[in-house]
Design a protein around this motif. Structure first.
Motif, PDB file in Angstrom:
ATOM      1  N   THR A   1      20.912  13.484  32.426  1.00  0.00           N
ATOM      2  CA  THR A   1      21.783  14.108  31.430  1.00  0.00           C
ATOM      3  C   THR A   1      21.031  15.153  30.619  1.00  0.00           C
ATOM      4  OG1 THR A   1      23.063  12.055  31.307  1.00  0.00           O
ATOM      5  CG2 THR A   1      23.361  13.640  29.514  1.00  0.00           C
ATOM      6  N   ILE A   2      19.789  14.854  30.263  1.00  0.00           N
ATOM      7  CA  ILE A   2      18.972  15.845  29.546  1.00  0.00           C
ATOM      8  C   ILE A   2      18.804  17.093  30.406  1.00  0.00           C
ATOM      9  CG2 ILE A   2      16.631  16.345  28.712  1.00  0.00           C
ATOM     10  CD1 ILE A   2      16.578  13.384  27.726  1.00  0.00           C
ATOM     11  N   GLU A   3      18.577  16.914  31.696  1.00  0.00           N
ATOM     12  CA  GLU A   3      18.435  18.076  32.576  1.00  0.00           C
ATOM     13  C   GLU A   3      19.734  18.877  32.639  1.00  0.00           C
ATOM     14  OE1 GLU A   3      16.965  20.969  35.231  1.00  0.00           O
ATOM     15  OE2 GLU A   3      16.084  19.748  33.644  1.00  0.00           O
ATOM     16  N   TRP A   4      20.867  18.208  32.667  1.00  0.00           N
ATOM     17  CA  TRP A   4      22.141  18.933  32.650  1.00  0.00           C
ATOM     18  C   TRP A   4      22.264  19.735  31.356  1.00  0.00           C
ATOM     19  CZ3 TRP A   4      26.413  19.525  29.665  1.00  0.00           C
ATOM     20  CH2 TRP A   4      27.489  20.194  30.246  1.00  0.00           C
TER      21      TRP A   4
ATOM     22  N   GLU B   1      13.401  24.253  23.718  1.00  0.00           N
ATOM     23  CA  GLU B   1      12.791  23.120  23.011  1.00  0.00           C
ATOM     24  C   GLU B   1      12.075  22.173  23.964  1.00  0.00           C
ATOM     25  OE1 GLU B   1      12.399  23.131  19.885  1.00  0.00           O
ATOM     26  OE2 GLU B   1      13.826  24.714  19.405  1.00  0.00           O
ATOM     27  N   LEU B   2      12.667  21.911  25.103  1.00  0.00           N
ATOM     28  CA  LEU B   2      12.013  21.027  26.066  1.00  0.00           C
ATOM     29  C   LEU B   2      10.717  21.637  26.582  1.00  0.00           C
ATOM     30  CD1 LEU B   2      15.127  19.709  27.994  1.00  0.00           C
ATOM     31  CD2 LEU B   2      13.675  18.408  26.427  1.00  0.00           C
ATOM     32  N   ARG B   3      10.731  22.954  26.805  1.00  0.00           N
ATOM     33  CA  ARG B   3       9.511  23.626  27.255  1.00  0.00           C
ATOM     34  C   ARG B   3       8.429  23.611  26.168  1.00  0.00           C
ATOM     35  NH1 ARG B   3      10.192  26.374  32.073  1.00  0.00           N
ATOM     36  NH2 ARG B   3      12.364  26.535  32.728  1.00  0.00           N
ATOM     37  N   THR B   4       8.822  23.563  24.930  1.00  0.00           N
ATOM     38  CA  THR B   4       7.857  23.516  23.823  1.00  0.00           C
ATOM     39  C   THR B   4       7.200  22.141  23.711  1.00  0.00           C
ATOM     40  OG1 THR B   4       9.057  25.196  22.576  1.00  0.00           O
ATOM     41  CG2 THR B   4       7.589  23.763  21.312  1.00  0.00           C
ATOM     42  N   TYR B   5       7.969  21.084  23.872  1.00  0.00           N
ATOM     43  CA  TYR B   5       7.476  19.755  23.510  1.00  0.00           C
ATOM     44  C   TYR B   5       7.137  18.818  24.671  1.00  0.00           C
ATOM     45  CZ  TYR B   5       8.853  21.101  18.857  1.00  0.00           C
ATOM     46  OH  TYR B   5       8.950  21.765  17.665  1.00  0.00           O
ATOM     47  N   LEU B   6       7.775  18.977  25.815  1.00  0.00           N
ATOM     48  CA  LEU B   6       7.529  18.027  26.901  1.00  0.00           C
ATOM     49  C   LEU B   6       6.223  18.305  27.628  1.00  0.00           C
ATOM     50  CD1 LEU B   6      10.987  17.478  28.612  1.00  0.00           C
ATOM     51  CD2 LEU B   6       9.876  16.091  26.878  1.00  0.00           C
TER      52      LEU B   6
ATOM     53  N   ILE C   1       2.283  16.322  18.283  1.00  0.00           N
ATOM     54  CA  ILE C   1       3.586  16.877  18.663  1.00  0.00           C
ATOM     55  C   ILE C   1       4.141  17.777  17.557  1.00  0.00           C
ATOM     56  CG2 ILE C   1       5.992  16.286  19.194  1.00  0.00           C
ATOM     57  CD1 ILE C   1       4.851  13.689  20.491  1.00  0.00           C
ATOM     58  N   THR C   2       3.953  17.387  16.315  1.00  0.00           N
ATOM     59  CA  THR C   2       4.522  18.180  15.222  1.00  0.00           C
ATOM     60  C   THR C   2       3.812  19.515  15.035  1.00  0.00           C
ATOM     61  OG1 THR C   2       3.120  17.066  13.584  1.00  0.00           O
ATOM     62  CG2 THR C   2       5.310  16.130  13.997  1.00  0.00           C
ATOM     63  N   ALA C   3       2.606  19.657  15.562  1.00  0.00           N
ATOM     64  CA  ALA C   3       1.881  20.918  15.440  1.00  0.00           C
ATOM     65  C   ALA C   3       2.289  21.923  16.510  1.00  0.00           C
ATOM     66  CB  ALA C   3       0.381  20.662  15.505  1.00  0.00           C
ATOM     67  N   LEU C   4       2.962  21.486  17.551  1.00  0.00           N
ATOM     68  CA  LEU C   4       3.313  22.371  18.662  1.00  0.00           C
ATOM     69  C   LEU C   4       4.245  23.497  18.220  1.00  0.00           C
ATOM     70  CD1 LEU C   4       3.851  19.757  21.464  1.00  0.00           C
ATOM     71  CD2 LEU C   4       1.949  21.345  21.243  1.00  0.00           C
ATOM     72  N   GLU C   5       5.106  23.224  17.279  1.00  0.00           N
ATOM     73  CA  GLU C   5       6.063  24.229  16.819  1.00  0.00           C
ATOM     74  C   GLU C   5       5.339  25.435  16.201  1.00  0.00           C
ATOM     75  OE1 GLU C   5      10.215  24.098  14.412  1.00  0.00           O
ATOM     76  OE2 GLU C   5       8.557  22.987  13.547  1.00  0.00           O
ATOM     77  N   GLU C   6       4.212  25.177  15.602  1.00  0.00           N
ATOM     78  CA  GLU C   6       3.464  26.227  14.914  1.00  0.00           C
ATOM     79  C   GLU C   6       2.642  27.084  15.858  1.00  0.00           C
ATOM     80  OE1 GLU C   6       1.231  24.018  12.054  1.00  0.00           O
ATOM     81  OE2 GLU C   6       3.028  23.190  11.159  1.00  0.00           O
ATOM     82  N   GLU C   7       2.390  26.590  17.059  1.00  0.00           N
ATOM     83  CA  GLU C   7       1.519  27.301  18.012  1.00  0.00           C
ATOM     84  C   GLU C   7       2.221  28.472  18.664  1.00  0.00           C
ATOM     85  OE1 GLU C   7      -0.174  24.524  20.748  1.00  0.00           O
ATOM     86  OE2 GLU C   7      -1.134  23.395  19.169  1.00  0.00           O
TER      87      GLU C   7
END
Length: 96
Positions: A65-68, A79-84, A90-96
């Motif tokens: 379902t997530i893939e859909w 978002e999935l490409r940023t965090y998975l 994990i919370t620092a990834l948004e800043e990179e």
């Protein structure tokens, strides 16, 4: 009772499909939690194996379902490409 917060006649088919997918995802995640609790609590090893199998099937369904959603609803892909599949905070990834 309905899961819609807006009149359904105001929603597009696409919006209703997004709602269906998101509700299905919620249900799968809830089922994963229930099965996992049963695995942890059960003293019967055969039953634990069955419940673990069922839990893992629900994980598969959630991932499908997530893939859909990733393929069809704006925002998911980025978002999935940023965090998975990342390492570190994990919370620092948004800043990179």
């Amino acid at each position: 009772m309905t899961d819609y917060h807006e009149p359904t006649e105001d929603l597009t088919d696409e919006a209703r499909n997004f709602s269906r997918a998101l509700n299905s995802l919620k249900e799968e995640i809830e089922a994963i939690s229930w099965y996992n609790q049963r695995v942890v609590a059960s003293k019967d090893e055969a039953l634990k194996k069955i419940m673990a199998h069922n839990r893992d099937e629900e994980i598969e369904h959630a991932c499908m379902t997530i893939e859909w959603l990733r393929r069809n609803m704006d925002g998911w892909d980025e978002e999935l490409r940023t965090y998975l599949f990342t390492e570190g905070d994990i919370t620092a990834l948004e800043e990179e």
